[in-house]
Design a protein around this motif. Sequence first.
Motif, PDB file in Angstrom:
ATOM      1  N   LEU A   8      73.383  31.189 -31.111  1.00 13.26           N
ATOM      2  CA  LEU A   8      72.374  30.884 -32.117  1.00 13.26           C
ATOM      3  C   LEU A   8      72.989  30.765 -33.510  1.00 13.26           C
ATOM      4  O   LEU A   8      72.319  30.396 -34.465  1.00 13.26           O
ATOM      5  CB  LEU A   8      71.296  31.985 -32.129  1.00 13.26           C
ATOM      6  CG  LEU A   8      70.452  32.091 -30.862  1.00 13.26           C
ATOM      7  CD1 LEU A   8      69.522  33.292 -30.950  1.00 13.26           C
ATOM      8  CD2 LEU A   8      69.647  30.818 -30.627  1.00 13.26           C
ATOM      9  N   ARG A  39      69.298  27.021 -29.237  1.00 13.30           N
ATOM     10  CA  ARG A  39      67.937  26.856 -29.738  1.00 13.30           C
ATOM     11  C   ARG A  39      67.500  25.390 -29.627  1.00 13.30           C
ATOM     12  O   ARG A  39      66.309  25.084 -29.494  1.00 13.30           O
ATOM     13  CB  ARG A  39      67.850  27.313 -31.195  1.00 13.30           C
ATOM     14  CG  ARG A  39      66.413  27.410 -31.708  1.00 13.30           C
ATOM     15  CD  ARG A  39      66.377  27.849 -33.171  1.00 13.30           C
ATOM     16  NE  ARG A  39      66.929  29.179 -33.375  1.00 13.30           N
ATOM     17  CZ  ARG A  39      66.272  30.299 -33.166  1.00 13.30           C
ATOM     18  NH1 ARG A  39      65.022  30.261 -32.729  1.00 13.30           N
ATOM     19  NH2 ARG A  39      66.842  31.466 -33.393  1.00 13.30           N
ATOM     20  N   SER A  47      60.621  26.136 -31.347  1.00  7.17           N
ATOM     21  CA  SER A  47      62.029  26.369 -30.947  1.00  7.17           C
ATOM     22  C   SER A  47      62.351  27.851 -30.799  1.00  7.17           C
ATOM     23  O   SER A  47      63.451  28.301 -31.145  1.00  7.17           O
ATOM     24  CB  SER A  47      62.983  25.724 -31.972  1.00  7.17           C
ATOM     25  OG  SER A  47      62.812  24.326 -31.994  1.00  7.17           O
ATOM     26  N   VAL A  49      63.383  31.169 -28.818  1.00  2.00           N
ATOM     27  CA  VAL A  49      64.256  31.423 -27.671  1.00  2.00           C
ATOM     28  C   VAL A  49      64.111  32.842 -27.137  1.00  2.00           C
ATOM     29  O   VAL A  49      64.800  33.229 -26.185  1.00  2.00           O
ATOM     30  CB  VAL A  49      65.738  31.176 -28.046  1.00  2.00           C
ATOM     31  CG1 VAL A  49      65.971  29.717 -28.391  1.00  2.00           C
ATOM     32  CG2 VAL A  49      66.164  32.076 -29.208  1.00  2.00           C
TER      33      VAL A  49
END
Length: 246
Positions: A8, A39, A47, A49
């Motif tokens: 990320l 992501r 978006s 996660v």
Amino acid sequence: MQIDILTLFPEMFSGVLGQSMLQKATEKSAVNYNVVNFRDFADNKHSTVDDYPYGGGAGMVLKPQPIFDAVAALKEKAESKQPRVILLCPQGERYEQKKAEELAKEEHLIFICGHYEGYDERIREYVVTDEISIGDYVLTGGELGAMVVVDSVVRLLPEVLGNQESHMKDSFSTGLLEHPHYTRPADFRGMKVPEVLLSGNHKFIEEWRNKEALRRTLQRRPDLFDKIKLTAEQEKWLKEVKKDVE
């Protein structure tokens, strides 16, 4: 070697991969790095996660869908269809030089760097080939662990070190490993969350988590039992777990 890194925080790798032996390895065409923000694979408009853990508890758990789809996309583009998929995790096997030498023989490595409380257990069960821990301590994410492993592997690739003989001369709160985690959806592509976590019965959930922590510790790090004192109830559960394992 192809090295894909799912994270990320891709910007964390720019300095590390662009310096020293890791950069020289790319200049010598020994390795190609591909840092991916997983992501980008989230299938929702925000978006996201991660999600709350089934059964309650602190922290957030990484959802299976973004990581499943990111790994699938990387495999589809790869020349090698059987890459080693490595999860950086405190519950993994203790990383040693022999493991670095083993991984250095591969053509394609995919690293998964997590954050938050943990991973949905189905990621471990159905995507990952290797779980690696760089020590018995907890970091904020898997990125630093991935950097350690990548560095130790890449330096072993042919022609990366100036002298090929150099590397040949190189010389937790409860005390148990943590129980498995699951988050939504309850049924992900036919892979289901254990029913007890959906029951709402916190007593049963807590007992399941304790037993699974004991089971995982027994199977992966039995040496940890020498360092902790179990309660009478844990001793009873451990006997039950041993019967199941046997």
